[in-house]
Enzyme design. Sequence first.
Site, short mmCIF file in Angstrom:
data_model
loop_
_atom_site.label_atom_id
_atom_site.label_comp_id
_atom_site.label_asym_id
_atom_site.label_seq_id
_atom_site.Cartn_x
_atom_site.Cartn_y
_atom_site.Cartn_z
N ARG A 20 0.77 -1.17 0.11
CA ARG A 20 0.06 0.04 -0.10
C ARG A 20 0.89 1.23 -0.06
NH1 ARG A 20 -0.43 -1.88 5.51
NH2 ARG A 20 0.73 -0.34 6.86
N TYR A 183 10.75 8.33 15.69
CA TYR A 183 10.90 8.12 14.39
C TYR A 183 11.96 8.96 13.77
CZ TYR A 183 9.15 8.48 9.44
OH TYR A 183 9.07 8.44 8.07
N THR A 218 -0.60 9.95 1.00
CA THR A 218 -0.89 8.56 1.09
C THR A 218 -1.96 8.64 1.86
OG1 THR A 218 0.66 8.11 2.94
CG2 THR A 218 1.66 7.75 0.56
#
Length: 278
Positions: A20, A183, A218
């Site tokens: 995806r 992150y 996205t």
Amino acid sequence: MSEAPRQLEGKVAWVTGSSRGLGRMIAAHLGRLGASVAVHGTTPTSTRAFGEGSSLEHVARDLGDETGVETVPVWGDLTDPEAVDRIAGEIRGRFGKIDILVNNAGGDIGAAGTGGPKAGKPDPNDCVFIPIADVRAVLDRNVLSCILVCRAVAPEMMERRRGWIVNIGSIAAHEGRVDGAIYATAKAALTHYTRCLAVQLRPYNVPVNVVAPGGTITPRMLAAHQIDQARVDATDTLDRYARPEEVARAVEFLVSEPGPFASGQVLRVDGGGQSWPA
């Protein structure tokens, strides 16, 4: 997107996290360039997380129909060394080799996975109060997975003295931030691992580089972030979000043959939002 010449005909690409989102676009773009593609997801149904497909098998089949190349669906947890070795073996069993590796799997996703609030973003998501389970999940998802996959694929490239590795980083790696701190730290570690691997593989004719996107449209990004709609709609300025195909074209640049005489480099795809050394 305009039809591209099939300059990767005969090559085999493994794009991790390609069930995806951005990874799916990169896989499709490499397919349009002629490469056979291994489409990877963590599970056979990880495509469903943001409504991008009913199954990994269907995504791989659709990608093959769209691009006219052979595809294979592969799935497994890339933080598990045995799963990584199994997947690499399945790809070699189908295609005989892996020419191009794109380590796209990752994301600011904590221990709850993509099913958690805000598409899995840890909460809190800072340097001090983020739960330790989320720290481990983010580091493993972004750094350990990349290291394990590179360890599984690099030796065959070294033996052939040919191959291409592109690790998908982030502009988060190149600035201090409170939100998404682990992150950002993970992507900084991935970036430096890329540099170290590039040095090791330099004598073997295998370039290793980072593509570092900024905010890219996205389905997961739309689910995880507060979106500035003006930056989504903009077409006449670089002060906007990237489109997935723009990141895919950056990957194309680094894996084309003949490609750039570059290794150990960071190619930021952020419209010039960052203009300091990577």
